[in-house]
Design a protein around this motif. Structure first.
Motif, PDB file in Angstrom:
ATOM      1  N   TRP A   1       1.154  11.939  -1.611  1.00 37.57           N
ATOM      2  CA  TRP A   1       1.494  11.735  -0.205  1.00 37.57           C
ATOM      3  C   TRP A   1       1.857  10.261  -0.015  1.00 37.57           C
ATOM      4  N   PRO A   2       2.893   9.955   0.780  1.00 35.93           N
ATOM      5  CA  PRO A   2       3.346   8.558   0.893  1.00 35.93           C
ATOM      6  C   PRO A   2       2.262   7.565   1.298  1.00 35.93           C
ATOM      7  N   THR A   3       1.314   8.005   2.095  1.00 35.86           N
ATOM      8  CA  THR A   3       0.249   7.092   2.530  1.00 35.86           C
ATOM      9  C   THR A   3      -1.014   7.225   1.680  1.00 35.86           C
TER      10      THR A   3
ATOM     11  N   ARG B   1       0.850   8.144  -4.329  1.00 32.76           N
ATOM     12  CA  ARG B   1       1.800   8.070  -3.211  1.00 32.76           C
ATOM     13  C   ARG B   1       3.048   8.907  -3.467  1.00 32.76           C
ATOM     14  N   THR B   2       3.247   9.328  -4.702  1.00 32.17           N
ATOM     15  CA  THR B   2       4.355  10.215  -5.067  1.00 32.17           C
ATOM     16  C   THR B   2       3.814  11.335  -5.945  1.00 32.17           C
ATOM     17  N   GLN B   3       4.627  12.357  -6.139  1.00 35.68           N
ATOM     18  CA  GLN B   3       4.196  13.444  -7.008  1.00 35.68           C
ATOM     19  C   GLN B   3       4.048  12.976  -8.454  1.00 35.68           C
TER      20      GLN B   3
ATOM     21  N   ARG C   1      -9.283  12.815   0.540  1.00 31.34           N
ATOM     22  CA  ARG C   1      -8.202  11.840   0.487  1.00 31.34           C
ATOM     23  C   ARG C   1      -8.564  10.721  -0.475  1.00 31.34           C
TER      24      ARG C   1
ATOM     25  N   TRP D   1      -2.713  15.700  -5.488  1.00 30.17           N
ATOM     26  CA  TRP D   1      -1.446  15.883  -4.777  1.00 30.17           C
ATOM     27  C   TRP D   1      -0.983  14.570  -4.162  1.00 30.17           C
TER      28      TRP D   1
ATOM     29  N   ASP E   1      -5.448   4.673  -0.246  1.00 31.36           N
ATOM     30  CA  ASP E   1      -4.039   4.715   0.124  1.00 31.36           C
ATOM     31  C   ASP E   1      -3.093   4.153  -0.932  1.00 31.36           C
TER      32      ASP E   1
ATOM     33  N   GLY F   1      -2.438  10.029  -1.633  1.00 28.56           N
ATOM     34  CA  GLY F   1      -2.606  11.471  -1.801  1.00 28.56           C
ATOM     35  C   GLY F   1      -4.036  11.935  -1.723  1.00 28.56           C
TER      36      GLY F   1
ATOM     37  N   THR G   1      -4.641  21.153   0.413  1.00 31.22           N
ATOM     38  CA  THR G   1      -5.650  20.710   1.372  1.00 31.22           C
ATOM     39  C   THR G   1      -6.803  21.688   1.553  1.00 31.22           C
TER      40      THR G   1
END
Length: 237
Positions: A204-206, A179-181, A172, A202, A175, A208, A21
């Motif tokens: 992130w579920p919602t 959502r996964t690595q 960001r 990177w 969405d 990355g 981030t």
């Protein structure tokens, strides 16, 4: 973070700069607040040497930082700084010839370890100094700001809060992406293969994010190429 402390908290392990981030976490105010509460601080300053004007600001108890990211040194070179009250507690994981001398010699000299990267590190730091460290930091921060502005104009990309002194910024993604690595890694490699650009993606579920960096060998047209190509790539997903 301070609200999560309990009477049992004795050590806080913190990123100085969050790699995904691109935010400063272990800043002087947080370190001072932890010190007031009797909490030791261990700071991962991997991105700090060469990018921050004062990497040890806030006086963490234990701090380590890589020299190959922004200090132009080879991979495998790093710095460990320990506050005076704790130096006697630091011992080498493998005792060797300098063990009797304690920190730092016992940690620095470890028998048959390859010292090449550490021996070459001064050359990298000399290069940074010869270019003008403040000038390099300003150039890199301005360049990544330009690239972020370009990407922020693409539908679905949203800039995240940033620290203006850093040569790193994140946005960001829509969405539905990263959502996964595994999804993040696949998108990163697709960007590299199709656009010829290396960025961090990177997961992130919602949804990355995507992180940009600026360095002396980068040019504005590279960010322009990324922005132009990324629009088509994201539209097709």
């Amino acid at each position: 973070m301070l609200g999560a402390l309990t009477p049992r908290t004795t050590v806080a392990v913190l990123d100085q700069i969050s790699s995904p981030t691109a935010r400063i976490i272990a800043g002087p105010r947080l370190l001072a607040a932890l010190r007031e509460r009797g909490v030791r601080t261990v700071v991962d300053g991997a991105h700090a040497p060469g990018m921050l004007a004062r990497p040890l600001a806030g006086e963490p108890d234990f701090w380590f930082g890589n020299l190959h990211k922004w200090g132009y040194a080879p991979p495998g070179s790093a710095v460990l700084a320990v506050a005076a009250p704790y130096r006697a507690e630091v011992s080498a994981p493998v005792p060797s010839w300098e063990d009797a001398h304690g920190f730092p010699r016992a940690v620095e000299y470890r028998a048959t370890v390859d010292y090449t990267a550490l021996l070459a590190a001064p050359e990298g730091l000399d290069l940074l100094a010869s270019l003008g460290a403040a000038k390099v930091r300003r150039h890199n921060a301005e360049l990544v700001a330009y690239g972020t502005e370009l990407l922020a104009g693409l539908p679905g990309l949203t800039p995240m809060p940033y620290d203006p002194e850093l040569a790193m910024r994140s946005l960001r993604l829509p969405d539905r992406l990263a959502r996964t690595q595994d999804e993040a890694a696949a998108l990163r490699e697709e960007i590299a293969a199709r656009l010829g650009c290396r960025v961090l993606v990177w997961g992130w579920p919602t949804g990355g994010g995507l992180r940009l960096c600026g360095q002396i060998y980068n040019r504005a047209e590279e960010y322009e190429r990324l922005a132009a190509g990324l629009k088509g790539l994201l539209d097709g997903r």
